[in-house]
Design a protein around this motif. Structure first.
Motif, PDB file in Angstrom:
ATOM      1  N   UNK A  38       0.795  -1.203  -0.004  1.00  0.00           N
ATOM      2  CA  UNK A  38      -0.060  -0.158   0.045  1.00  0.00           C
ATOM      3  C   UNK A  38       0.967   1.288   0.159  1.00  0.00           C
ATOM      4  N   UNK A  39       0.647   2.172  -1.028  1.00  0.00           N
ATOM      5  CA  UNK A  39       1.465   3.363  -1.052  1.00  0.00           C
ATOM      6  C   UNK A  39       2.773   3.062  -1.669  1.00  0.00           C
ATOM      7  N   UNK A  40       3.256   2.067  -2.020  1.00  0.00           N
ATOM      8  CA  UNK A  40       4.642   1.718  -2.323  1.00  0.00           C
ATOM      9  C   UNK A  40       4.816   1.101  -3.634  1.00  0.00           C
ATOM     10  N   UNK A  41       5.698   1.141  -4.675  1.00  0.00           N
ATOM     11  CA  UNK A  41       5.866   0.294  -5.701  1.00  0.00           C
ATOM     12  C   UNK A  41       7.488  -0.118  -5.580  1.00  0.00           C
ATOM     13  N   UNK A  42       7.808  -1.241  -5.800  1.00  0.00           N
ATOM     14  CA  UNK A  42       9.348  -1.528  -5.854  1.00  0.00           C
ATOM     15  C   UNK A  42       9.679  -2.315  -6.870  1.00  0.00           C
ATOM     16  N   UNK A  43      10.726  -1.768  -7.617  1.00  0.00           N
ATOM     17  CA  UNK A  43      11.268  -2.479  -8.778  1.00  0.00           C
ATOM     18  C   UNK A  43      12.603  -2.694  -8.652  1.00  0.00           C
ATOM     19  N   UNK A  44      12.977  -3.916  -8.791  1.00  0.00           N
ATOM     20  CA  UNK A  44      14.627  -4.241  -8.483  1.00  0.00           C
ATOM     21  C   UNK A  44      15.458  -4.655  -9.754  1.00  0.00           C
ATOM     22  N   UNK A  45      16.375  -4.136  -9.663  1.00  0.00           N
ATOM     23  CA  UNK A  45      17.518  -4.369 -10.695  1.00  0.00           C
ATOM     24  C   UNK A  45      18.375  -5.543 -10.029  1.00  0.00           C
ATOM     25  N   UNK A  46      19.397  -5.903 -10.883  1.00  0.00           N
ATOM     26  CA  UNK A  46      20.294  -7.129 -10.425  1.00  0.00           C
ATOM     27  C   UNK A  46      20.962  -6.760  -9.370  1.00  0.00           C
ATOM     28  N   UNK A  47      21.462  -5.569  -9.112  1.00  0.00           N
ATOM     29  CA  UNK A  47      22.085  -4.949  -7.749  1.00  0.00           C
ATOM     30  C   UNK A  47      21.512  -3.785  -7.123  1.00  0.00           C
ATOM     31  N   UNK A  48      20.570  -3.125  -7.635  1.00  0.00           N
ATOM     32  CA  UNK A  48      20.188  -2.049  -6.950  1.00  0.00           C
ATOM     33  C   UNK A  48      18.373  -1.803  -6.782  1.00  0.00           C
ATOM     34  N   UNK A  49      18.045  -1.033  -5.874  1.00  0.00           N
ATOM     35  CA  UNK A  49      16.651  -0.675  -6.043  1.00  0.00           C
ATOM     36  C   UNK A  49      16.599   0.904  -5.454  1.00  0.00           C
ATOM     37  N   UNK A  50      15.602   1.302  -5.924  1.00  0.00           N
ATOM     38  CA  UNK A  50      15.366   3.082  -5.529  1.00  0.00           C
ATOM     39  C   UNK A  50      14.007   3.228  -5.125  1.00  0.00           C
ATOM     40  N   UNK A  51      13.612   3.470  -4.015  1.00  0.00           N
ATOM     41  CA  UNK A  51      12.549   4.172  -3.517  1.00  0.00           C
ATOM     42  C   UNK A  51      12.207   5.378  -3.670  1.00  0.00           C
ATOM     43  N   UNK A  52      11.080   5.783  -4.590  1.00  0.00           N
ATOM     44  CA  UNK A  52      10.741   7.083  -4.943  1.00  0.00           C
ATOM     45  C   UNK A  52       9.346   7.689  -4.478  1.00  0.00           C
ATOM     46  N   UNK A  53       9.220   8.826  -4.056  1.00  0.00           N
ATOM     47  CA  UNK A  53       7.803   9.426  -3.796  1.00  0.00           C
ATOM     48  C   UNK A  53       7.489  10.290  -4.886  1.00  0.00           C
ATOM     49  N   UNK A  54       6.029  10.322  -5.318  1.00  0.00           N
ATOM     50  CA  UNK A  54       5.671  10.971  -6.331  1.00  0.00           C
ATOM     51  C   UNK A  54       5.010  12.150  -5.692  1.00  0.00           C
ATOM     52  N   UNK A  55       5.614  13.352  -6.005  1.00  0.00           N
ATOM     53  CA  UNK A  55       5.263  14.482  -5.530  1.00  0.00           C
ATOM     54  C   UNK A  55       4.683  15.527  -6.415  1.00  0.00           C
ATOM     55  N   UNK A  56       3.332  15.856  -6.035  1.00  0.00           N
ATOM     56  CA  UNK A  56       2.749  16.879  -7.054  1.00  0.00           C
ATOM     57  C   UNK A  56       3.458  18.208  -6.890  1.00  0.00           C
ATOM     58  N   UNK A  57       3.676  18.719  -8.253  1.00  0.00           N
ATOM     59  CA  UNK A  57       4.276  20.163  -8.203  1.00  0.00           C
ATOM     60  C   UNK A  57       3.509  20.844  -9.363  1.00  0.00           C
TER      61      UNK A  57
END
Length: 99
Positions: free
Chosen positions: A17-36
């Motif tokens: 809930x509220x998160x999506x996670x995508x993983x590469x072979x070596x790394x993962x990046x958590x990102x917030x979607x911020x309205x601007x």
């Protein structure tokens, strides 16, 4: 606010809930979607390398956003890091077929 994670070579995706996670072979990046205004900006909130959490100050980042303009979906990605310099830069747009 909604959160996402990405990698340029996403091998697996997983959601909570509220998160999506995508993983590469070596790394993962958590990102917030911020309205601007009319844009949705993607802001790095955490990252891992080989599963190890690393300091946010060392994370790649930059100007990443999407928006609707001229009846098209526009995207802009400009990512670099303090240890790497520029990693990737691209921008473009999509429109409905026949649009």
């Amino acid at each position: 606010m909604q959160y996402f994670a990405f990698s340029s070579s996403a091998a697996m995706a997983r959601s909570a809930p509220g998160w999506r996670s995508f993983f590469a072979t070596t790394s993962a990046f958590a990102m917030a979607v911020v309205p601007d205004g009319a844009k949705l900006r993607f802001v790095i909130r955490g990252w891992r390398f080989f599963g190890i959490p690393l300091p946010l100050v060392l994370a790649p980042g930059g100007d990443i956003y999407e928006e609707e303009r001229e009846s098209r979906f526009h995207f802009h990605v400009d990512v670099g890091g303090p240890l790497t310099g520029l990693i990737v830069r691209y921008a473009g747009w999509l429109e409905e077929e026949g649009g």
